[in-house]
Design an enzyme around this catalytic site. Structure first.
Site, PDB file in Angstrom:
ATOM      1  N   GLU A   1      -0.773  -2.931  -9.773  1.00  0.00           N
ATOM      2  CA  GLU A   1      -0.741  -3.939  -8.714  1.00  0.00           C
ATOM      3  C   GLU A   1       0.548  -4.760  -8.795  1.00  0.00           C
ATOM      4  OE1 GLU A   1      -2.710  -4.168  -6.193  1.00  0.00           O
ATOM      5  OE2 GLU A   1      -4.054  -2.591  -6.907  1.00  0.00           O
TER       6      GLU A   1
ATOM      7  N   GLU B   1       0.825  -1.216   0.000  1.00  0.00           N
ATOM      8  CA  GLU B   1       0.000   0.000   0.000  1.00  0.00           C
ATOM      9  C   GLU B   1       0.855   1.260   0.000  1.00  0.00           C
ATOM     10  OE1 GLU B   1      -2.985  -0.202  -0.709  1.00  0.00           O
ATOM     11  OE2 GLU B   1      -3.179  -2.360  -0.425  1.00  0.00           O
TER      12      GLU B   1
END
Length: 274
Positions: free
Chosen positions: A203, A136
């Protein structure tokens, strides 16, 4: 999968989205009879900022600030250490009941927020949670969160513009409302295709960055395995826009796979362990 490759994709997609944004602002200004130039200037300056703030607020509804004592102390310490290694300011940490183990980041460098679900805290070991936090933080470092939030907002604005345009052109047609609604949905989906073009790539990049900063891809791979297994037995409580920002988004159907925001979890795990 490199950060430079992600930046190039964001620049290209950002330029396309900006063109869509200008076109939508022009249509909406014409629909409401506003002076074109002032409307465009106001739209370019004010609306993106408003959309960004609104998107961030909507994502964090129901979240609570993470205490710095008790079981959360270690999370703050690992986040501080990882942030220092990545060269970014430590983001605010928040917790939320999401129904499933998950986590997401919003904001930009210097004003980022990492939100983890209470369910995630219950199932992960320390090194697995560190892998998720590193993932994150990589999104904040790479600035791809801002692109995702603004892209979703621009898709909504373009949808409204198409709706108004079709309504204007078919105001004497009784079925114009239904036609406008359908056209608006299609336009929104087409713009989102450009956002999805970077979503899956980002991602992979965040996974690779997390592996680099924690020294191994195995902890994050194990975390993804646990999250995936747990998600199959639970129903998520977050909406689609927030799911697109999460570390895990379970897109099962054929249509969902075509418009997936995330790569297949199996491929992510394979790359992390390769």
């Amino acid at each position: 999968m490199t950060t430079r490759g992600l930046q190039l994709r964001m620049a290209i997609v950002g330029s396309i989205l900006f063109a869509f944004y200008l076109l939508a602002a022009t249509v909406i200004a014409a629909a409401f009879g506003l002076p074109l130039l002032p409307a465009l200037v106001a739209g370019i300056v004010l609306l993106p900022a408003f959309q960004y703030k609104l998107g961030k607020w909507l994502a964090l509804r129901g979240a609570k600030e993470m205490p710095e004592e008790g079981r959360y102390r270690e999370v703050h310490q690992m986040t501080e250490s990882l942030s220092r290694d990545m060269g970014i300011k430590k983001p605010k940490l928040m917790v939320m009941d999401m129904g499933t183990p998950n986590a997401f980041a919003v904001g930009r460098k210097g004003a980022g927020v990492v939100c983890v679900s209470t369910e995630l805290m219950q199932i992960l070991e320390r090194d697995e949670l560190e892998g998720v936090i590193a993932h994150e933080l990589a999104h904040i470092k790479n600035r791809d969160v801002v692109t995702m939030v603004l892209g979703q907002s621009i898709a909504t604005i373009v949808g409204y513009a198409v709706f108004f345009l079709v309504q204007m052109l078919g105001e004497d047609n009784p079925g114009s409302f239904i036609l406008a609604w359908v056209a608006s949905s299609v336009a929104n989906m087409l713009v989102m295709l450009f956002v999805f073009a970077i979503s899956r790539y980002r991602e992979y990049v965040a996974d690779d960055d997390a592996r680099q900063y924690i020294g191994s891809g195995d902890p994050l791979a194990r975390a993804l395995e646990k999250i995936s297994r747990s998600a199959q037995a639970r129903d998520t409580q977050v909406d689609d826009n927030v799911s697109a920002l999460c570390i895990f988004n379970d897109e099962r159907g054929l249509l969902q796979s075509l418009f997936a925001t995330h790569p297949p979890t199996e491929k992510r795990i394979e790359k992390l362990r390769s």
